[in-house]
Design a protein around this motif. Structure first.
Motif, PDB file in Angstrom:
ATOM      1  N   UNK A 159      -9.167   2.710  -5.065  1.00 19.52           N
ATOM      2  CA  UNK A 159      -7.794   3.140  -5.330  1.00 19.52           C
ATOM      3  C   UNK A 159      -7.776   4.102  -6.518  1.00 19.52           C
ATOM      4  N   UNK A 160      -7.334   5.330  -6.273  1.00 19.78           N
ATOM      5  CA  UNK A 160      -7.351   6.375  -7.301  1.00 19.78           C
ATOM      6  C   UNK A 160      -5.936   6.642  -7.803  1.00 19.78           C
ATOM      7  N   UNK A 161      -5.567   5.976  -8.900  1.00 20.38           N
ATOM      8  CA  UNK A 161      -4.242   6.099  -9.507  1.00 20.38           C
ATOM      9  C   UNK A 161      -3.129   5.996  -8.465  1.00 20.38           C
ATOM     10  N   UNK A 162      -3.124   4.938  -7.651  1.00 18.43           N
ATOM     11  CA  UNK A 162      -2.157   4.863  -6.556  1.00 18.43           C
ATOM     12  C   UNK A 162      -0.708   4.726  -7.010  1.00 18.43           C
ATOM     13  N   UNK A 163      -0.467   4.273  -8.242  1.00 18.87           N
ATOM     14  CA  UNK A 163       0.895   4.077  -8.715  1.00 18.87           C
ATOM     15  C   UNK A 163       1.292   5.127  -9.754  1.00 18.87           C
ATOM     16  N   UNK A 164       0.462   6.139  -9.933  1.00 22.69           N
ATOM     17  CA  UNK A 164       0.673   7.104 -10.997  1.00 22.69           C
ATOM     18  C   UNK A 164       1.945   7.911 -10.889  1.00 22.69           C
ATOM     19  N   UNK A 165       2.440   8.136  -9.663  1.00 21.79           N
ATOM     20  CA  UNK A 165       3.626   8.978  -9.475  1.00 21.79           C
ATOM     21  C   UNK A 165       4.922   8.166  -9.433  1.00 21.79           C
ATOM     22  N   UNK A 166       4.839   6.858  -9.625  1.00 19.30           N
ATOM     23  CA  UNK A 166       6.009   5.995  -9.491  1.00 19.30           C
ATOM     24  C   UNK A 166       6.688   5.762 -10.837  1.00 19.30           C
ATOM     25  N   UNK A 167       7.978   5.431 -10.785  1.00 15.78           N
ATOM     26  CA  UNK A 167       8.691   5.094 -12.013  1.00 15.78           C
ATOM     27  C   UNK A 167       8.177   3.771 -12.564  1.00 15.78           C
ATOM     28  N   UNK A 168       8.478   3.485 -13.826  1.00 14.83           N
ATOM     29  CA  UNK A 168       7.889   2.347 -14.531  1.00 14.83           C
ATOM     30  C   UNK A 168       8.200   1.011 -13.859  1.00 14.83           C
ATOM     31  N   UNK A 169       9.457   0.810 -13.433  1.00 14.33           N
ATOM     32  CA  UNK A 169       9.831  -0.458 -12.815  1.00 14.33           C
ATOM     33  C   UNK A 169       9.122  -0.648 -11.480  1.00 14.33           C
ATOM     34  N   UNK A 170       9.131   0.400 -10.650  1.00 16.01           N
ATOM     35  CA  UNK A 170       8.455   0.302  -9.355  1.00 16.01           C
ATOM     36  C   UNK A 170       6.964   0.066  -9.542  1.00 16.01           C
ATOM     37  N   UNK A 171       6.408   0.696 -10.556  1.00 16.75           N
ATOM     38  CA  UNK A 171       4.980   0.544 -10.837  1.00 16.75           C
ATOM     39  C   UNK A 171       4.646  -0.915 -11.131  1.00 16.75           C
ATOM     40  N   UNK A 172       5.440  -1.561 -11.981  1.00 19.46           N
ATOM     41  CA  UNK A 172       5.200  -2.966 -12.309  1.00 19.46           C
ATOM     42  C   UNK A 172       5.349  -3.835 -11.063  1.00 19.46           C
ATOM     43  N   UNK A 173       6.354  -3.555 -10.246  1.00 19.29           N
ATOM     44  CA  UNK A 173       6.551  -4.323  -9.019  1.00 19.29           C
ATOM     45  C   UNK A 173       5.372  -4.171  -8.069  1.00 19.29           C
ATOM     46  N   UNK A 174       4.835  -2.957  -7.965  1.00 11.35           N
ATOM     47  CA  UNK A 174       3.694  -2.712  -7.082  1.00 11.35           C
ATOM     48  C   UNK A 174       2.421  -3.368  -7.619  1.00 11.35           C
ATOM     49  N   UNK A 175       2.285  -3.430  -8.935  1.00 15.91           N
ATOM     50  CA  UNK A 175       1.141  -4.140  -9.508  1.00 15.91           C
ATOM     51  C   UNK A 175       1.155  -5.614  -9.081  1.00 15.91           C
ATOM     52  N   UNK A 176       2.324  -6.246  -9.195  1.00 20.92           N
ATOM     53  CA  UNK A 176       2.444  -7.644  -8.795  1.00 20.92           C
ATOM     54  C   UNK A 176       2.211  -7.806  -7.292  1.00 20.92           C
ATOM     55  N   UNK A 177       2.739  -6.875  -6.500  1.00 22.09           N
ATOM     56  CA  UNK A 177       2.553  -6.927  -5.048  1.00 22.09           C
ATOM     57  C   UNK A 177       1.069  -6.797  -4.691  1.00 22.09           C
ATOM     58  N   UNK A 178       0.384  -5.879  -5.351  1.00 26.47           N
ATOM     59  CA  UNK A 178      -1.036  -5.684  -5.077  1.00 26.47           C
ATOM     60  C   UNK A 178      -1.841  -6.928  -5.422  1.00 26.47           C
ATOM     61  N   UNK A 179      -1.563  -7.545  -6.571  1.00 26.99           N
ATOM     62  CA  UNK A 179      -2.289  -8.750  -6.959  1.00 26.99           C
ATOM     63  C   UNK A 179      -1.993  -9.905  -6.017  1.00 26.99           C
ATOM     64  N   UNK A 180      -0.762  -9.996  -5.548  1.00 29.18           N
ATOM     65  CA  UNK A 180      -0.420 -11.035  -4.585  1.00 29.18           C
ATOM     66  C   UNK A 180      -1.183 -10.827  -3.280  1.00 29.18           C
ATOM     67  N   UNK A 181      -1.250  -9.587  -2.814  1.00 31.84           N
ATOM     68  CA  UNK A 181      -2.000  -9.270  -1.604  1.00 31.84           C
ATOM     69  C   UNK A 181      -3.475  -9.571  -1.792  1.00 31.84           C
ATOM     70  N   UNK A 182      -4.023  -9.165  -2.922  1.00 34.47           N
ATOM     71  CA  UNK A 182      -5.443  -9.382  -3.217  1.00 34.47           C
ATOM     72  C   UNK A 182      -5.771 -10.874  -3.275  1.00 34.47           C
ATOM     73  N   UNK A 183      -4.886 -11.677  -3.844  1.00 33.03           N
ATOM     74  CA  UNK A 183      -5.150 -13.108  -3.977  1.00 33.03           C
ATOM     75  C   UNK A 183      -5.158 -13.806  -2.620  1.00 33.03           C
ATOM     76  N   UNK A 184      -4.384 -13.285  -1.663  1.00 33.99           N
ATOM     77  CA  UNK A 184      -4.305 -13.911  -0.338  1.00 33.99           C
ATOM     78  C   UNK A 184      -5.359 -13.405   0.633  1.00 33.99           C
ATOM     79  N   UNK A 185      -5.824 -12.192   0.445  1.00 33.56           N
ATOM     80  CA  UNK A 185      -6.765 -11.597   1.407  1.00 33.56           C
ATOM     81  C   UNK A 185      -7.736 -10.723   0.609  1.00 33.56           C
TER      82      UNK A 185
END
Length: 259
Positions: A159-185
């Protein structure tokens, strides 16, 4: 732990007028199976070049890059790559975008549907499976790109800076979403970022690179439990590790430190 990605004394030079430019100089690094590693460093340190070589999109001038013990000689389905740009087909729905690689692989319709349903559910887009990209927010488009990478069942996510173009709030939400996905699969993840907070929040180890020439400055262990939460982000230990990484990135000496 079993090594999933290995860089062995990797050197990368580019021809320039007068003399070659050394983008990477003697990089050696092992990333374990199912490990989440972030790579951070100043501009020009070769972060993306390193990831592109793991993806098979570039090759070292000398040294070797291995995945599962085999030398990387080009792109492969065992490695999913996600860039900052979403690169979705605007005329295809979320499901059709996610199934695109599966169609190229010749999978039957029922297996494509099963895999796409699973990947779309993982990233929380089930209610938008039939939506076109133009109707999605930036964060949802990136989640679709992540689902497309997951659908082909890669062993490694690059993953090459996949959240770099997003606003700060969306970025934090996507970080949590990614970790949740990673923890399950779980997959092995190599995640490039320029954001120190993001690097620490996501990873079990943060690789800090130095520039000119690109090299590993140090590796910082992140001894914080998963799942990561807002409480962890606000904890004194997170702040201590964040400051350690920040200092390593922005106050590097002339000579590289031992990893």
């Amino acid at each position: 732990m079993t090594e999933k990605i290995s860089f062995r004394n990797v050197v990368k030079t580019f021809p320039m007028k007068g003399a070659d430019f050394t983008a990477l100089d003697g990089v050696s690094l092992d990333i374990a199976d199912r490990e989440f590693v972030t790579v951070v460093g100043p501009s020009g340190c070769g972060k993306s070049t390193l990831l592109n070589m793991a993806a098979g999109l570039d090759e070292p001038t000398s040294g070797e890059v291995l995945v599962d013990g085999g030398t990387v000689t080009g792109p492969g389905p065992e490695r999913g790559v996600i860039f900052q740009q979403y690169a979705l087909f605007p005329w295809l729905t979320v499901r059709q975008n996610v199934e695109f690689g599966l169609r190229l692989a010749g999978l039957a319709a029922d297996e494509r549907r099963e895999r796409s349903d699973h990947a779309i559910e993982l990233v929380g887009l089930t209610d938008f499976a039939d939506a076109l990209p133009k109707t999605l927010s930036g964060g949802m488009k990136q989640r679709c790109a992540i689902a497309r990478a997951y659908a082909v069942n890669p062993r490694v996510l690059l993953m090459d800076e996949p959240f770099g173009a997003l606003d700060a709030l969306t970025r934090v939400q996507l970080q949590d979403q990614l970790l949740d996905t990673w923890s399950r699969d779980k997959r092995t993840v190599m995640f490039i970022t320029h954001d120190v907070d993001e690097a620490v929040y996501l990873a079990s180890r943060v690789v800090v690179m130095a520039a000119r020439p690109g090299r590993i400055h140090r590796v910082v262990d992140v001894a914080l439990p998963y799942p990561r939460t807002e409480e962890i982000r606000l904890s004194p230990e997170f702040g201590r590790i964040r400051n350690e990484v920040w200092h390593s990135v922005y106050h590097q000496g002339a000579a590289p430190a031992a990893a």
